[in-house]
Design an enzyme around this catalytic site. Structure first.
Site, PDB file in Angstrom:
ATOM      1  N   LYS A  98       0.857  -1.114  -0.082  1.00 57.48           N
ATOM      2  CA  LYS A  98      -0.093   0.012  -0.088  1.00 57.48           C
ATOM      3  C   LYS A  98       0.919   1.202  -0.005  1.00 57.48           C
ATOM      4  CE  LYS A  98      -4.385   1.024   0.322  1.00 57.48           C
ATOM      5  NZ  LYS A  98      -5.564   0.134  -0.031  1.00 57.48           N
ATOM      6  N   GLY A 203     -25.724   2.544   2.066  1.00 55.69           N
ATOM      7  CA  GLY A 203     -24.631   3.190   1.318  1.00 55.69           C
ATOM      8  C   GLY A 203     -24.859   2.694  -0.429  1.00 55.69           C
ATOM      9  N   VAL A 204     -25.476   3.858  -1.150  1.00 59.24           N
ATOM     10  CA  VAL A 204     -25.530   3.396  -2.489  1.00 59.24           C
ATOM     11  C   VAL A 204     -24.959   3.932  -3.498  1.00 59.24           C
ATOM     12  CG1 VAL A 204     -28.026   2.209  -2.323  1.00 59.24           C
ATOM     13  CG2 VAL A 204     -28.059   4.703  -2.191  1.00 59.24           C
ATOM     14  N   GLY A 205     -23.548   4.072  -2.988  1.00 63.63           N
ATOM     15  CA  GLY A 205     -22.541   4.651  -3.989  1.00 63.63           C
ATOM     16  C   GLY A 205     -22.107   3.660  -5.172  1.00 63.63           C
ATOM     17  N   VAL A 207     -20.577   1.034  -5.525  1.00 65.44           N
ATOM     18  CA  VAL A 207     -20.577  -0.431  -5.363  1.00 65.44           C
ATOM     19  C   VAL A 207     -22.245  -0.625  -5.054  1.00 65.44           C
ATOM     20  CG1 VAL A 207     -19.861  -2.477  -4.170  1.00 65.44           C
ATOM     21  CG2 VAL A 207     -18.294  -0.670  -4.702  1.00 65.44           C
TER      22      VAL A 207
HETATM   23  P1  NAD Z   1     -18.750   5.434  -2.859  1.00 60.82           P
HETATM   24  O1  NAD Z   1     -18.100   6.496  -1.993  1.00 60.82           O
HETATM   25  O2  NAD Z   1     -18.963   5.549  -4.100  1.00 60.82           O
HETATM   26  O3  NAD Z   1     -20.213   5.086  -2.153  1.00 60.82           O
HETATM   27  C1  NAD Z   1     -20.184   5.192  -0.569  1.00 60.82           C
HETATM   28  C2  NAD Z   1     -21.603   5.814  -0.353  1.00 60.82           C
HETATM   29  O4  NAD Z   1     -22.125   5.642   1.108  1.00 60.82           O
HETATM   30  C3  NAD Z   1     -21.864   7.105  -0.778  1.00 60.82           C
HETATM   31  O5  NAD Z   1     -23.247   7.137  -1.432  1.00 60.82           O
HETATM   32  C4  NAD Z   1     -22.167   8.116   0.508  1.00 60.82           C
HETATM   33  O6  NAD Z   1     -23.016   9.037   0.412  1.00 60.82           O
HETATM   34  C5  NAD Z   1     -22.695   6.806   1.435  1.00 60.82           C
HETATM   35  N1  NAD Z   1     -22.449   7.148   2.807  1.00 60.82           N
HETATM   36  C6  NAD Z   1     -21.585   7.679   3.514  1.00 60.82           C
HETATM   37  N2  NAD Z   1     -21.542   7.628   4.753  1.00 60.82           N
HETATM   38  C7  NAD Z   1     -22.961   7.187   4.796  1.00 60.82           C
HETATM   39  C8  NAD Z   1     -23.537   6.615   6.125  1.00 60.82           C
HETATM   40  N3  NAD Z   1     -23.308   6.924   7.328  1.00 60.82           N
HETATM   41  N4  NAD Z   1     -24.662   6.147   5.873  1.00 60.82           N
HETATM   42  C9  NAD Z   1     -25.284   5.666   4.721  1.00 60.82           C
HETATM   43  N5  NAD Z   1     -24.570   5.940   3.558  1.00 60.82           N
HETATM   44  C10 NAD Z   1     -23.490   6.549   3.718  1.00 60.82           C
HETATM   45  O7  NAD Z   1     -17.758   4.016  -2.387  1.00 60.82           O
HETATM   46  P2  NAD Z   1     -17.709   2.818  -2.980  1.00 60.82           P
HETATM   47  O8  NAD Z   1     -16.788   2.643  -4.028  1.00 60.82           O
HETATM   48  O9  NAD Z   1     -19.290   2.331  -3.455  1.00 60.82           O
HETATM   49  O10 NAD Z   1     -17.163   1.973  -1.697  1.00 60.82           O
HETATM   50  C11 NAD Z   1     -18.313   1.579  -0.644  1.00 60.82           C
HETATM   51  C12 NAD Z   1     -17.335   1.084   0.530  1.00 60.82           C
HETATM   52  O11 NAD Z   1     -16.880  -0.238  -0.232  1.00 60.82           O
HETATM   53  C13 NAD Z   1     -16.076   1.679   1.029  1.00 60.82           C
HETATM   54  O12 NAD Z   1     -16.023   1.668   2.348  1.00 60.82           O
HETATM   55  C14 NAD Z   1     -15.038   1.189   0.269  1.00 60.82           C
HETATM   56  O13 NAD Z   1     -13.757   1.165   0.904  1.00 60.82           O
HETATM   57  C15 NAD Z   1     -15.480  -0.219   0.275  1.00 60.82           C
HETATM   58  N6  NAD Z   1     -15.036  -0.790  -1.189  1.00 60.82           N
HETATM   59  C16 NAD Z   1     -15.014  -0.516  -2.514  1.00 60.82           C
HETATM   60  C17 NAD Z   1     -14.565  -0.925  -3.499  1.00 60.82           C
HETATM   61  C18 NAD Z   1     -14.702  -0.582  -4.872  1.00 60.82           C
HETATM   62  O14 NAD Z   1     -14.402  -1.352  -5.855  1.00 60.82           O
HETATM   63  N7  NAD Z   1     -15.219   0.534  -5.046  1.00 60.82           N
HETATM   64  C19 NAD Z   1     -13.610  -2.337  -3.351  1.00 60.82           C
HETATM   65  C20 NAD Z   1     -13.666  -2.788  -1.914  1.00 60.82           C
HETATM   66  C21 NAD Z   1     -13.989  -2.119  -1.011  1.00 60.82           C
END
Ligand code: NAD
Length: 374
Positions: A98, A203-205, A207
C-alpha cells in the site's frame, strides 16, 4: 526488513518524533518500507510492502492529509497488511502493499502543473521499487492519476481500458458481493436464491447502487439508506426499494444487512440493535474492534468477513497481471468464486469453533505458510 529512504530530509522529518519507525514496521510485520520527500514537487510518500510471498505487493495509493507522519505510517502499514490477507484468501498471486501520499489532494488538483509534477515524482518513486510494489487507485487518487502514472512506470494497475487496464473496479466488487450473498443464503437457508429475501443496503454509491440492481434482478425485497438522500431516492425509484434514514438501516428487520458505506459500523452499540440473520457488505473494516466478531456470533448473526466479500475489485485488477493481459470474462468468472471462498471460511469456522473473521485470517495464513515452504 528493508528500508529505503530517498532523501536525508525525510529521515530528519520522521526521526524527529517520539516514536520508533523500526518498531512500528516490525509490529506490523512489514517486509519493506520506502519513503520519499521531494522539496521541489512537495511529494511526501510512503510505500509499505507487507509480504511478497505470493507475488508482488499490490494495493492502492491513498492521497490524504494525515495529522502526523506517524499516523500516515501506521495507516500504510496496517493497510498493506490487510492487502496481504485479502489477496491470499481470494486466491490472487499477489502480496500485500500500500502507499500513501501525504497532503491535501483537493488543493493540488486546482493546480494541474503541480499535480503533474507530483505524479511524475511519485511514478519514479514507484518505479524504483522495480515491481516489488504494484500501485492502484484508492481514496484520494483517481483513474486519471493511474493513467498518468502509467506513462512513468509499468507498475500501475487499474488504468483505463484503452490503456489495457481493467477500469473502475466497483462493478466487479458489486458482482462479488452478490455472489457472497448467494453463499450466505446457501449456508443459512440451504438455497443460494435471494428471491423474496429482504436485503437492507447502507450506502448506495458506486458499489452499493450496482449491488442493489443485481439484487432487484435476483427478486429480492430491498431497503436502502444513504447520507445523500438524492442517491437513495434515485436507486429506490429505479428498482422499487424502500428508503430509510442512514441511522435506521442497521435496525431494519431483514434477512441480510449489507454495509456498503463506511467502516466500523458493527460495534458494541449497533450489534445489539441488528435484526438480520447475516451481515454481508462491501465496506472495508466493518468490525470496529476485534471482539465485535465475537459479539456478532453471540447475537446469532452470521458475519461474512468484509475482505472476503469485497475482493471482487482486486480479483478483477489482478487479471491485468495475467499473461496476455486483462480478460473481463475470465476475471468476472473468478470474481464469482467468492461464493466458494466464503463457504470455505464458514466451514473452517465450524470445524475450529472460531468466528468467520478469524477463520478468514487463518485461511489466508495457511495459504501464505504453504507458499513459503513450497
Ligand atoms: P462510494 O463513495 O461511491 O459510496 C459510498 C456511499 O456511502 C456514498 O453514496 C455515500 O453517500 C454513502 N454514505 C457515506 N456515509 C454513509 C452513512 N453513514 N450511511 C449511509 N450511507 C453513507 O464508495 P464505493 O466505492 O461504493 O465503496 C463503498 C465501500 O466499499 C467503501 O468502504 C470502500 O472502501 C469499500 N470498497 C469499495 C471497493 C470498490 O471497488 N469501489 C472495493 C472494496 C471495498
Amino acid at each position: 526488513m528493508l528500508w529505503n529512504v530517498n532523501l536525508s530530509r525525510s529521515v530528519e522529518a520522521v526521526t524527529n518524533r517520539d516514536f520508533s519507525l523500526l518498531d512500528l514496521a516490525g509490529e506490523h510485520g512489514a517486509e519493506q518500507v520506502a519513503m520519499t520527500a521531494d522539496p521541489e514537487t512537495g511529494l511526501r510518500a510512503i510505500v509499505a510492502i507487507h509480504s511478497t510471498v505470493l507475488g508482488p505487493g499490490m494495493g492502492g495509493t491513498r492521497f490524504m492529509a494525515y495529522e502526523s507522519e506517524q499516523a500516515a505510517l501506521v495507516d500504510v502499514l496496517r493497510l498493506a497488511r490487510g492487502m496481504t490477507y485479502k489477496h491470499a484468501v481470494c486466491g490472487n498471486d499477489l502480496g500485500g502493499g500500500k502507499a500513501v501520499i501525504i497532503g491535501d489532494p483537493g488543493a493540488l488538483r486546482r493546480d494541474s502543473r503541480r499535480l503533474d509534477a507530483l505524479l511524475t515524482g511519485y511514478g519514479r518513486f514507484v518505479d524504483q521499487l522495480r515491481g516489488r510494489y504494484l500501485t492502484a487507485e484508492d481514496v484520494g487518487t483517481t483513474q486519471a492519476d493511474m493513467d498518468a502514472l502509467r506513462a512513468i512506470t509499468p507498475y500501475v494497475t487499474g488504468t483505463s481500458e484503452h490503456l489495457g487496464g481493467s477500469g473502475d473496479p466497483s462493478p466487479a466488487t458489486a458482482w462479488g458481493v452478490l455472489h457472497a450473498m448467494h453463499g450466505v443464503a446457501e449456508r443459512l437457508w440451504g438455497s443460494a436464491s435471494l428471491e423474496g429475501r429482504h436485503l437492507a443496503v447502507s450506502g448506495v454509491g458506486k458499489v452499493g447502487a450496482d449491488l442493489v440492481r443485481h439484487l432487484a434482478a435476483a427478486g429480492a425485497r430491498i431497503t436502502v439508506a444513504d447520507v445523500r438522500p438524492e442517491a437513495a431516492a434515485a436507486i429506490a425509484g429505479e428498482v422499487g426499494a424502500v428508503v430509510v434514514a442512514p441511522d435506521e438501516i442497521h435496525r431494519v428487520d431483514c434477512d441480510l444487512f449489507s454495509p456498503c458505506a463506511l467502516g466500523a459500523t458493527l460495534n458494541a452499540t449497533t450489534i445489539p440493535e441488528l435484526r438480520c440473520a447475516a451481515v454481508c457488505g462491501c465496506a472495508n473494516n466493518q468490525l470496529a474492534t476485534e471482539p465485535d466478531g465475537e459479539r456478532l456470533a453471540e447475537a446469532g448473526v452470521l458475519y461474512a468477513p468484509d475482505y472476503v466479500v469485497n475482493a471482487g475489485g482486486v480479483i478483477n485488477i489482478a487479471d491485468e497481471t495475467a499473461p496476455g493481459g486483462y480478460d473481463r470474462d475470465r476475471a468476472w468468472t473468478r470474481v464469482a468464486t467468492i461464493h466458494d471462498t466464503l463457504l470455505r471460511v464458514f466451514a473452517l469456522a465450524d470445524e475450529q469453533a472460531i468466528t468467520p473473521a478469524v477463520a478468514a485470517d487463518r485461511l489466508a495464513e495457511q495459504r501464505i505458510a504453504a507458499a513459503r515452504t513450497a
